[in-house]
Design a protein around this motif. Structure first.
Motif, PDB file in Angstrom:
ATOM      1  N   PRO A 203       0.823  -1.215   0.000  1.00 62.09           N
ATOM      2  CA  PRO A 203       0.000   0.000   0.000  1.00 62.09           C
ATOM      3  C   PRO A 203       0.853   1.259   0.000  1.00 62.09           C
ATOM      4  CG  PRO A 203      -0.731  -1.546   1.694  1.00 62.09           C
ATOM      5  CD  PRO A 203       0.587  -2.048   1.182  1.00 62.09           C
ATOM      6  N   SER A 204       0.291   2.329  -0.567  1.00 60.10           N
ATOM      7  CA  SER A 204       0.920   3.642  -0.567  1.00 60.10           C
ATOM      8  C   SER A 204      -0.145   4.655  -0.174  1.00 60.10           C
ATOM      9  CB  SER A 204       1.473   3.973  -1.959  1.00 60.10           C
ATOM     10  OG  SER A 204       1.845   5.342  -2.046  1.00 60.10           O
ATOM     11  N   TYR A 205       0.284   5.735   0.449  1.00 58.06           N
ATOM     12  CA  TYR A 205      -0.652   6.797   0.804  1.00 58.06           C
ATOM     13  C   TYR A 205      -0.807   7.817  -0.324  1.00 58.06           C
ATOM     14  CZ  TYR A 205      -0.368   5.055   5.594  1.00 58.06           C
ATOM     15  OH  TYR A 205      -0.427   4.255   6.720  1.00 58.06           O
ATOM     16  N   THR A 206      -0.080   7.642  -1.418  1.00 54.32           N
ATOM     17  CA  THR A 206      -0.113   8.615  -2.511  1.00 54.32           C
ATOM     18  C   THR A 206      -1.425   8.539  -3.282  1.00 54.32           C
ATOM     19  OG1 THR A 206       2.290   8.480  -2.748  1.00 54.32           O
ATOM     20  CG2 THR A 206       1.056   9.389  -4.615  1.00 54.32           C
ATOM     21  N   LYS A 213     -10.612  11.242 -15.022  1.00 54.65           N
ATOM     22  CA  LYS A 213     -10.602   9.852 -14.562  1.00 54.65           C
ATOM     23  C   LYS A 213     -10.946   9.704 -13.083  1.00 54.65           C
ATOM     24  CE  LYS A 213      -6.358   8.980 -16.011  1.00 54.65           C
ATOM     25  NZ  LYS A 213      -5.956  10.252 -16.674  1.00 54.65           N
ATOM     26  N   GLY A 214     -10.725  10.734 -12.290  1.00 60.64           N
ATOM     27  CA  GLY A 214     -11.024  10.664 -10.869  1.00 60.64           C
ATOM     28  C   GLY A 214      -9.772  10.619 -10.020  1.00 60.64           C
ATOM     29  N   VAL A 215      -9.851   9.940  -8.879  1.00 62.74           N
ATOM     30  CA  VAL A 215      -8.741   9.871  -7.919  1.00 62.74           C
ATOM     31  C   VAL A 215      -7.994   8.557  -8.107  1.00 62.74           C
ATOM     32  CG1 VAL A 215      -8.097   9.885  -5.481  1.00 62.74           C
ATOM     33  CG2 VAL A 215     -10.005  11.297  -6.279  1.00 62.74           C
ATOM     34  N   ALA A 216      -6.691   8.669  -8.386  1.00 61.69           N
ATOM     35  CA  ALA A 216      -5.842   7.487  -8.537  1.00 61.69           C
ATOM     36  C   ALA A 216      -5.202   7.141  -7.206  1.00 61.69           C
ATOM     37  CB  ALA A 216      -4.755   7.741  -9.578  1.00 61.69           C
ATOM     38  N   HIS A 217      -5.216   5.851  -6.868  1.00 61.36           N
ATOM     39  CA  HIS A 217      -4.565   5.345  -5.661  1.00 61.36           C
ATOM     40  C   HIS A 217      -3.345   4.516  -6.085  1.00 61.36           C
ATOM     41  CE1 HIS A 217      -7.903   6.253  -2.743  1.00 61.36           C
ATOM     42  NE2 HIS A 217      -8.509   6.428  -3.907  1.00 61.36           N
ATOM     43  N   TYR A 218      -2.226   4.744  -5.420  1.00 61.73           N
ATOM     44  CA  TYR A 218      -0.955   4.151  -5.844  1.00 61.73           C
ATOM     45  C   TYR A 218      -0.532   2.999  -4.943  1.00 61.73           C
ATOM     46  CZ  TYR A 218      -0.337   7.903  -9.173  1.00 61.73           C
ATOM     47  OH  TYR A 218      -0.512   8.751 -10.237  1.00 61.73           O
ATOM     48  N   ARG A 219       0.352   2.160  -5.506  1.00 63.61           N
ATOM     49  CA  ARG A 219       0.961   1.062  -4.755  1.00 63.61           C
ATOM     50  C   ARG A 219       2.450   0.996  -5.093  1.00 63.61           C
ATOM     51  NH1 ARG A 219      -3.544  -3.827  -5.128  1.00 63.61           N
ATOM     52  NH2 ARG A 219      -5.359  -2.454  -5.257  1.00 63.61           N
ATOM     53  N   THR A 220       3.186   0.397  -4.184  1.00 58.37           N
ATOM     54  CA  THR A 220       4.630   0.255  -4.324  1.00 58.37           C
ATOM     55  C   THR A 220       4.968  -1.198  -4.637  1.00 58.37           C
ATOM     56  OG1 THR A 220       5.153   2.109  -2.870  1.00 58.37           O
ATOM     57  CG2 THR A 220       6.808   0.356  -3.033  1.00 58.37           C
ATOM     58  N   LEU A 221       5.911  -1.389  -5.558  1.00 64.24           N
ATOM     59  CA  LEU A 221       6.427  -2.736  -5.802  1.00 64.24           C
ATOM     60  C   LEU A 221       7.454  -3.065  -4.720  1.00 64.24           C
ATOM     61  CD1 LEU A 221       6.914  -2.862  -9.682  1.00 64.24           C
ATOM     62  CD2 LEU A 221       5.426  -4.338  -8.306  1.00 64.24           C
ATOM     63  N   GLN A 222       7.306  -4.244  -4.123  1.00 64.72           N
ATOM     64  CA  GLN A 222       8.188  -4.609  -3.027  1.00 64.72           C
ATOM     65  C   GLN A 222       8.451  -6.111  -3.052  1.00 64.72           C
ATOM     66  OE1 GLN A 222       7.481  -2.635   0.726  1.00 64.72           O
ATOM     67  NE2 GLN A 222       7.863  -4.530   1.841  1.00 64.72           N
ATOM     68  N   ASP A 223       9.723  -6.468  -2.957  1.00 69.83           N
ATOM     69  CA  ASP A 223      10.122  -7.873  -2.941  1.00 69.83           C
ATOM     70  C   ASP A 223      11.358  -7.982  -2.055  1.00 69.83           C
ATOM     71  OD1 ASP A 223      10.432 -10.545  -3.395  1.00 69.83           O
ATOM     72  OD2 ASP A 223      11.144 -10.351  -5.456  1.00 69.83           O
ATOM     73  N   ARG A 226      14.047  -5.118  -1.859  1.00 71.42           N
ATOM     74  CA  ARG A 226      13.907  -4.315  -3.079  1.00 71.42           C
ATOM     75  C   ARG A 226      12.521  -3.685  -3.114  1.00 71.42           C
ATOM     76  NH1 ARG A 226      13.596  -6.205  -9.242  1.00 71.42           N
ATOM     77  NH2 ARG A 226      12.574  -7.992  -8.262  1.00 71.42           N
ATOM     78  N   HIS A 227      12.452  -2.383  -3.408  1.00 74.07           N
ATOM     79  CA  HIS A 227      11.150  -1.736  -3.544  1.00 74.07           C
ATOM     80  C   HIS A 227      11.260  -0.554  -4.497  1.00 74.07           C
ATOM     81  CE1 HIS A 227      12.882   0.986  -0.516  1.00 74.07           C
ATOM     82  NE2 HIS A 227      12.003   1.876  -0.955  1.00 74.07           N
ATOM     83  N   ASP A 228      10.145  -0.200  -5.091  1.00 78.00           N
ATOM     84  CA  ASP A 228      10.053   0.949  -5.992  1.00 78.00           C
ATOM     85  C   ASP A 228       8.695   1.601  -5.754  1.00 78.00           C
ATOM     86  OD1 ASP A 228      10.627   2.778  -7.916  1.00 78.00           O
ATOM     87  OD2 ASP A 228      10.965   1.335  -9.532  1.00 78.00           O
ATOM     88  N   SER A 229       8.720   2.823  -5.255  1.00 80.57           N
ATOM     89  CA  SER A 229       7.498   3.461  -4.759  1.00 80.57           C
ATOM     90  C   SER A 229       6.583   3.948  -5.877  1.00 80.57           C
ATOM     91  CB  SER A 229       7.849   4.650  -3.858  1.00 80.57           C
ATOM     92  OG  SER A 229       8.613   4.238  -2.750  1.00 80.57           O
ATOM     93  N   ASP A 230       5.298   3.771  -5.666  1.00 78.10           N
ATOM     94  CA  ASP A 230       4.248   4.385  -6.488  1.00 78.10           C
ATOM     95  C   ASP A 230       4.399   4.086  -7.978  1.00 78.10           C
ATOM     96  OD1 ASP A 230       3.370   5.438  -4.092  1.00 78.10           O
ATOM     97  OD2 ASP A 230       4.312   7.376  -4.393  1.00 78.10           O
ATOM     98  N   VAL A 231       4.707   2.843  -8.302  1.00 77.06           N
ATOM     99  CA  VAL A 231       4.868   2.426  -9.693  1.00 77.06           C
ATOM    100  C   VAL A 231       3.533   1.996 -10.294  1.00 77.06           C
ATOM    101  CG1 VAL A 231       6.079   0.815 -11.227  1.00 77.06           C
ATOM    102  CG2 VAL A 231       7.206   1.660  -9.185  1.00 77.06           C
ATOM    103  N   SER A 234      -4.384   2.673  -9.644  1.00 79.29           N
ATOM    104  CA  SER A 234      -5.705   2.240 -10.091  1.00 79.29           C
ATOM    105  C   SER A 234      -6.719   3.312  -9.715  1.00 79.29           C
ATOM    106  CB  SER A 234      -6.093   0.909  -9.448  1.00 79.29           C
ATOM    107  OG  SER A 234      -6.228   1.050  -8.048  1.00 79.29           O
ATOM    108  N   TYR A 235      -7.902   3.196 -10.314  1.00 80.54           N
ATOM    109  CA  TYR A 235      -9.016   4.096 -10.024  1.00 80.54           C
ATOM    110  C   TYR A 235     -10.155   3.257  -9.429  1.00 80.54           C
ATOM    111  CZ  TYR A 235      -6.588   7.653 -12.736  1.00 80.54           C
ATOM    112  OH  TYR A 235      -5.670   8.557 -13.195  1.00 80.54           O
ATOM    113  N   PRO A 236     -10.228   3.165  -8.091  1.00 84.57           N
ATOM    114  CA  PRO A 236     -11.282   2.339  -7.484  1.00 84.57           C
ATOM    115  C   PRO A 236     -12.691   2.847  -7.798  1.00 84.57           C
ATOM    116  CG  PRO A 236      -9.545   2.833  -5.900  1.00 84.57           C
ATOM    117  CD  PRO A 236      -9.293   3.701  -7.095  1.00 84.57           C
ATOM    118  N   GLU A 237     -12.845   4.175  -7.884  1.00 85.22           N
ATOM    119  CA  GLU A 237     -14.149   4.769  -8.181  1.00 85.22           C
ATOM    120  C   GLU A 237     -13.967   5.789  -9.307  1.00 85.22           C
ATOM    121  OE1 GLU A 237     -15.703   6.369  -4.582  1.00 85.22           O
ATOM    122  OE2 GLU A 237     -15.886   4.429  -3.604  1.00 85.22           O
TER     123      GLU A 237
END
Length: 265
Positions: A203-206, A213-223, A226-231, A234-237
């Motif tokens: 999860p990301s707070y960004t 399109k509306g409000v985009a909610h971001y997620r971070t890739l993490q393994d 290793r991580h890469d923020s806000d890559v 999606s648009y839930p609504e």
């Protein structure tokens, strides 16, 4: 303006060609009357309310509204010492807008003596979008900036094979992506969450806002480490222009590899 952004006909990197020699000036202005009733609110007060606003398009910028002074609460204005100049519009006169304790420093400005080519915009009032509390087009709240009447979004279902790689890791593999085409912007590919390794998404707070399109909610890739923020976003609504990608996931193709096959020949 959609025609002056990115790969659009009058953008910085047009993707097509005209059949005539086209050399627009460096700073293109286009102003047209808006059919919408436009209202601006600050501190619980309506500081502008007009059915005569001009929608101003400028090269490389999102549109902005300009209001006749008669439709603006200029009694809420106090002069500012701030000065600025636009190559196409000349010197700007700034004003601070204040409603009770709610104060927007340099929240409004006018171009009192623009060059002759923009003389029809003299004295019209512009507001700093983010300095105001709310904007309305008719009775619908508008977000981020005015909606551009020349801006279009299309979402197309596809059966092309899409693979997203993060380094050597495959994070998405789908044969049912959706292509989102937006004026002046490169295509974006959205995929169902079932075709994504969602265990790699944190999860990301960004969030960001788009007027189409509306409000985009971001997620971070993490393994592991290793991580890469806000890559991923999606648009839930989503708003109606983007309803077809609601809940689907999109990857920033500048930061991960998004490979889409060319389909059957």
């Amino acid at each position: 303006m959609a025609l002056t952004l990115g790969s659009a006909p009058f953008g910085s990197a047009p993707s097509g060609r005209f059949n005539f020699d086209c050399h627009p000036p460096e700073h293109v202005l286009y102003a047209e009357p808006s059919p919408r009733r436009v209202r601006v609110r600050l501190g619980g007060e309506t500081v502008a309310d007009s059915t005569r606003a001009q929608l101003l398009h400028q090269s490389g910028q999102t549109p902005s509204y300009l209001f006749p002074r008669e439709d603006v609460r200029t009694d809420l204005f106090t002069p500012s010492d701030t000065t600025a100049s636009s190559p196409a519009l000349g010197a700007a006169t700034y004003w601070t807008v204040q409603v009770d304790d709610r104060r927007a420093e340099d929240g409004a400005w006018t171009y009192e003596r623009p060059p002759p080519s923009a003389g029809h915009l003299a004295g019209l009032v512009a507001f700093a979008w983010d300095a105001m509390d709310a904007w309305f087009e008719e009775d619908e709240e508008a977000f981020a900036h005015p909606r551009d009447p020349y801006h279009r979004i299309d979402v197309l279902r596809s059966s092309r094979h899409l693979v997203v790689r993060w380094g050597n890791t495959i994070v998405a593999d789908s044969t049912r992506p959706r292509m989102l085409l937006e004026s002046g912007l490169p295509p974006r590919w959205y995929v169902p969450a079932d075709d994504v390794r969602t265990e790699l998404l944190a999860p990301s707070y960004t969030t960001t806002q788009c007027p189409y399109k509306g409000v985009a909610h971001y997620r971070t890739l993490q393994d592991g480490d290793r991580h890469d923020s806000d890559v991923v976003w999606s648009y839930p609504e989503p708003m109606h222009d983007a309803e077809a990608v609601g809940g689907l996931l999109c990857f920033d193709d500048q930061r991960v590899d998004v490979d889409v096959d060319e389909g059957p020949r």
